[in-house]
Design a protein around this motif. Structure first.
Motif: not given
Length: 62
Positions: A25-42
């Motif tokens: 979110x800080x990097x500017x990705x505010x759509x669903x797909x990048x947020x889900x990818x980040x959560x999955x990687x974490x």
């Protein structure tokens, strides 16, 4: 040790996922797909980390 690792994963996995979501979110990705990818990687990154922490606890390295 697997029981300890699974209990630690409940804390470490959610922390890693939340941290990467905030980073996305800080990097500017505010759509669903990048947020889900980040959560999955974490969540996936939390598995070996929790195992290593459990191993260090059982060997009294911490």
């Amino acid at each position: 040790m697997l029981r300890l690792a699974s209990m630690l994963y409940s804390i470490i996995g959610t922390t890693m996922a939340g941290t990467l979501i905030i980073a996305a979110l800080t990097a500017g990705y505010d759509t669903l797909v990048p947020i889900l990818i980040a959560a999955g990687i974490g969540a996936v990154a939390g598995i070996p980390i929790s195992y290593l922490v459990a191993q260090a606890i059982t060997k009294n390295k911490i």
